[in-house]
Write a protein that holds these residues in place. Sequence first.
Motif, PDB file in Angstrom:
ATOM      1  N   HIS A  20      13.608  11.156   2.796  1.00  0.00           N
ATOM      2  CA  HIS A  20      13.305  11.724   1.486  1.00  0.00           C
ATOM      3  C   HIS A  20      13.149  13.237   1.661  1.00  0.00           C
ATOM      4  O   HIS A  20      12.115  13.704   2.147  1.00  0.00           O
ATOM      5  CB  HIS A  20      12.001  11.140   0.932  1.00  0.00           C
ATOM      6  CG  HIS A  20      12.025   9.646   0.802  1.00  0.00           C
ATOM      7  ND1 HIS A  20      12.181   9.018  -0.401  1.00  0.00           N
ATOM      8  CD2 HIS A  20      11.944   8.663   1.736  1.00  0.00           C
ATOM      9  CE1 HIS A  20      12.178   7.704  -0.220  1.00  0.00           C
ATOM     10  NE2 HIS A  20      12.031   7.471   1.082  1.00  0.00           N
ATOM     11  N   ARG A  21      14.169  13.985   1.297  1.00  0.00           N
ATOM     12  CA  ARG A  21      14.128  15.444   1.410  1.00  0.00           C
ATOM     13  C   ARG A  21      13.127  16.021   0.419  1.00  0.00           C
ATOM     14  O   ARG A  21      12.829  15.412  -0.620  1.00  0.00           O
ATOM     15  CB  ARG A  21      15.514  16.038   1.143  1.00  0.00           C
ATOM     16  CG  ARG A  21      16.564  15.630   2.150  1.00  0.00           C
ATOM     17  CD  ARG A  21      16.337  16.361   3.440  1.00  0.00           C
ATOM     18  NE  ARG A  21      17.527  16.260   4.281  1.00  0.00           N
ATOM     19  CZ  ARG A  21      17.505  16.338   5.578  1.00  0.00           C
ATOM     20  NH1 ARG A  21      16.374  16.497   6.213  1.00  0.00           N
ATOM     21  NH2 ARG A  21      18.602  16.262   6.268  1.00  0.00           N
ATOM     22  N   SER A  23      13.590  18.288  -1.603  1.00  0.00           N
ATOM     23  CA  SER A  23      14.306  18.511  -2.862  1.00  0.00           C
ATOM     24  C   SER A  23      14.360  17.257  -3.730  1.00  0.00           C
ATOM     25  O   SER A  23      14.766  17.316  -4.882  1.00  0.00           O
ATOM     26  CB  SER A  23      15.742  18.960  -2.566  1.00  0.00           C
ATOM     27  OG  SER A  23      16.459  17.904  -1.919  1.00  0.00           O
ATOM     28  N   GLU A  25      16.203  14.672  -2.732  1.00  0.00           N
ATOM     29  CA  GLU A  25      17.417  13.996  -2.280  1.00  0.00           C
ATOM     30  C   GLU A  25      17.049  12.859  -1.324  1.00  0.00           C
ATOM     31  O   GLU A  25      16.175  13.007  -0.475  1.00  0.00           O
ATOM     32  CB  GLU A  25      18.324  15.006  -1.559  1.00  0.00           C
ATOM     33  CG  GLU A  25      19.530  14.374  -0.896  1.00  0.00           C
ATOM     34  CD  GLU A  25      20.252  15.321   0.073  1.00  0.00           C
ATOM     35  OE1 GLU A  25      21.327  14.933   0.540  1.00  0.00           O
ATOM     36  OE2 GLU A  25      19.730  16.412   0.375  1.00  0.00           O
ATOM     37  N   LEU A  26      17.730  11.724  -1.474  1.00  0.00           N
ATOM     38  CA  LEU A  26      17.612  10.625  -0.519  1.00  0.00           C
ATOM     39  C   LEU A  26      18.778  10.769   0.443  1.00  0.00           C
ATOM     40  O   LEU A  26      19.936  10.644   0.054  1.00  0.00           O
ATOM     41  CB  LEU A  26      17.652   9.272  -1.222  1.00  0.00           C
ATOM     42  CG  LEU A  26      16.522   8.998  -2.201  1.00  0.00           C
ATOM     43  CD1 LEU A  26      16.661   7.613  -2.799  1.00  0.00           C
ATOM     44  CD2 LEU A  26      15.169   9.172  -1.542  1.00  0.00           C
ATOM     45  N   PHE A  27      18.474  11.061   1.704  1.00  0.00           N
ATOM     46  CA  PHE A  27      19.491  11.387   2.701  1.00  0.00           C
ATOM     47  C   PHE A  27      19.617  10.243   3.689  1.00  0.00           C
ATOM     48  O   PHE A  27      18.628   9.813   4.282  1.00  0.00           O
ATOM     49  CB  PHE A  27      19.084  12.683   3.420  1.00  0.00           C
ATOM     50  CG  PHE A  27      20.016  13.080   4.522  1.00  0.00           C
ATOM     51  CD1 PHE A  27      21.257  13.627   4.236  1.00  0.00           C
ATOM     52  CD2 PHE A  27      19.657  12.921   5.852  1.00  0.00           C
ATOM     53  CE1 PHE A  27      22.125  14.006   5.257  1.00  0.00           C
ATOM     54  CE2 PHE A  27      20.506  13.299   6.882  1.00  0.00           C
ATOM     55  CZ  PHE A  27      21.747  13.846   6.578  1.00  0.00           C
TER      56      PHE A  27
END
Length: 131
Positions: A20-21, A23, A25-27
């Motif tokens: 979980h970034r 930002s 974003e899910l990376f």
Amino acid sequence: MEISKEVLVGVWSLDEFIVHRESGELFHWPGKQNGTLIYTDNGFVSVAQNREPLPNPTEEDKKRESNFYTATYELDLANNRVFHTGLQSSVQSVIGERMEREIKLLEDGRLWLSGKGLKERVTLVWSKVNK
């Protein structure tokens, strides 16, 4: 199905590794992820995770090729938490650390764990190995 110690104890295989970034974003880390999670009845946990080598890895990717630790664990089922206290690890800062993980059993029987990783929050989803 509710999570319980009886359900938790055993061997689990890694299905998903999500970062979980900040930002939002899910990376998903590139490359095929492999992992084994073992909970014992007498309070120990072992986590081993690695990734197949990438053709042109970044410096950050090189640091994330493998990770392992052994720990003791305590369940707080009333609050859907498990705490791992590091005994040995591939990352020195994990030794002696008490790491909090949210825990739940998904409808399909897989184990969902989420908590602070080395840098960001991580979520790992595991399937029980029936042997």
